[in-house]
Design an enzyme around this catalytic site. Structure first.
Site, PDB file in Angstrom:
ATOM      1  N   GLU A  21       0.836  -1.201   0.000  1.00 17.36           N
ATOM      2  CA  GLU A  21       0.000   0.000   0.000  1.00 17.36           C
ATOM      3  C   GLU A  21       0.872   1.252   0.000  1.00 17.36           C
ATOM      4  O   GLU A  21       0.561   2.239  -0.674  1.00 17.36           O
ATOM      5  CB  GLU A  21      -0.904   0.025   1.231  1.00 17.36           C
ATOM      6  CG  GLU A  21      -1.944  -1.062   1.270  1.00 17.36           C
ATOM      7  CD  GLU A  21      -2.778  -0.969   2.527  1.00 17.36           C
ATOM      8  OE1 GLU A  21      -3.947  -0.560   2.417  1.00 17.36           O
ATOM      9  OE2 GLU A  21      -2.255  -1.300   3.620  1.00 17.36           O
ATOM     10  N   TYR A  53     -15.117  26.725  -0.398  1.00 14.59           N
ATOM     11  CA  TYR A  53     -15.007  25.273  -0.485  1.00 14.59           C
ATOM     12  C   TYR A  53     -13.996  24.818  -1.527  1.00 14.59           C
ATOM     13  O   TYR A  53     -13.495  23.705  -1.460  1.00 14.59           O
ATOM     14  CB  TYR A  53     -16.369  24.600  -0.678  1.00 14.59           C
ATOM     15  CG  TYR A  53     -17.221  25.131  -1.790  1.00 14.59           C
ATOM     16  CD1 TYR A  53     -16.990  24.775  -3.109  1.00 14.59           C
ATOM     17  CD2 TYR A  53     -18.291  25.975  -1.524  1.00 14.59           C
ATOM     18  CE1 TYR A  53     -17.786  25.252  -4.127  1.00 14.59           C
ATOM     19  CE2 TYR A  53     -19.093  26.455  -2.529  1.00 14.59           C
ATOM     20  CZ  TYR A  53     -18.835  26.092  -3.840  1.00 14.59           C
ATOM     21  OH  TYR A  53     -19.628  26.567  -4.847  1.00 14.59           O
ATOM     22  N   VAL A  72      -6.678   4.732   8.210  1.00 12.07           N
ATOM     23  CA  VAL A  72      -7.654   5.646   7.620  1.00 12.07           C
ATOM     24  C   VAL A  72      -8.192   6.580   8.704  1.00 12.07           C
ATOM     25  O   VAL A  72      -8.486   7.749   8.448  1.00 12.07           O
ATOM     26  CB  VAL A  72      -8.790   4.857   6.936  1.00 12.07           C
ATOM     27  CG1 VAL A  72      -9.841   5.785   6.377  1.00 12.07           C
ATOM     28  CG2 VAL A  72      -8.237   3.971   5.831  1.00 12.07           C
ATOM     29  N   GLU A  73      -8.286   6.083   9.932  1.00 11.17           N
ATOM     30  CA  GLU A  73      -8.739   6.913  11.046  1.00 11.17           C
ATOM     31  C   GLU A  73      -7.827   8.128  11.248  1.00 11.17           C
ATOM     32  O   GLU A  73      -8.310   9.233  11.519  1.00 11.17           O
ATOM     33  CB  GLU A  73      -8.781   6.090  12.329  1.00 11.17           C
ATOM     34  CG  GLU A  73      -9.835   5.001  12.347  1.00 11.17           C
ATOM     35  CD  GLU A  73      -9.401   3.681  11.713  1.00 11.17           C
ATOM     36  OE1 GLU A  73     -10.091   2.677  11.955  1.00 11.17           O
ATOM     37  OE2 GLU A  73      -8.399   3.634  10.962  1.00 11.17           O
ATOM     38  N   LYS A  98     -11.932   3.962   1.239  1.00 12.70           N
ATOM     39  CA  LYS A  98     -10.761   3.221   0.762  1.00 12.70           C
ATOM     40  C   LYS A  98     -11.275   2.016  -0.033  1.00 12.70           C
ATOM     41  O   LYS A  98     -11.301   0.881   0.451  1.00 12.70           O
ATOM     42  CB  LYS A  98      -9.901   2.790   1.962  1.00 12.70           C
ATOM     43  CG  LYS A  98      -8.569   2.195   1.590  1.00 12.70           C
ATOM     44  CD  LYS A  98      -7.743   1.901   2.838  1.00 12.70           C
ATOM     45  CE  LYS A  98      -6.407   1.285   2.473  1.00 12.70           C
ATOM     46  NZ  LYS A  98      -5.598   1.003   3.677  1.00 12.70           N
TER      47      LYS A  98
END
Length: 119
Positions: A21, A53, A72-73, A98
């Site tokens: 990864e 934005y 990912v957290e 993901k």
């Protein structure tokens, strides 16, 4: 509280626990919902009185494309902190997708969703 949403921001990152990864990278998708009071901007039709934005989107992509993390957290937390730095943003919901996570069974997506507020 009003909401401004950005959905499906796409960026390539090298996040994950496994070496492959980190080496190959993968596409991440990010949805964010910003909580803020849009009334002052609406009353005066003035961009300076709301969140831009487009700038938020660029900053979120920069986080995803930036320094790799294992979880990912952690990525979601970093994105939330970038969003909360914008004046007027009181709350943010971040959902990181993901879709190419290294899972051995068929699946559609893996997501981590967090909600953070100014302290």
């Amino acid at each position: 509280m009003d909401r401004v949403a950005l959905r499906g921001l796409k960026a390539r990152g090298h996040h994950g626990v496994f070496p492959k990864e980190r080496e190959d990278g993968q596409t991440f998708l990010v949805d964010i919902v910003l909580g803020l009071d849009t009334r002052p901007a609406a009353a005066d039709d003035d961009l300076a009185k709301t969140v831009h934005y487009g700038i938020v989107a660029e900053e979120v992509v920069a986080v995803v494309e930036g320094e790799p993390v294992n979880l990912v957290e952690t990525l979601a937390e970093r994105i939330a902190q970038v969003c909360l730095k914008h004046e007027g943003v009181e709350e943010v919901e971040v959902c990181v997708h993901k879709p190419d996570a290294p899972i051995t069974v068929p699946f559609d997506d893996v997501t981590v969703t967090i909600i953070r507020s100014r302290v």
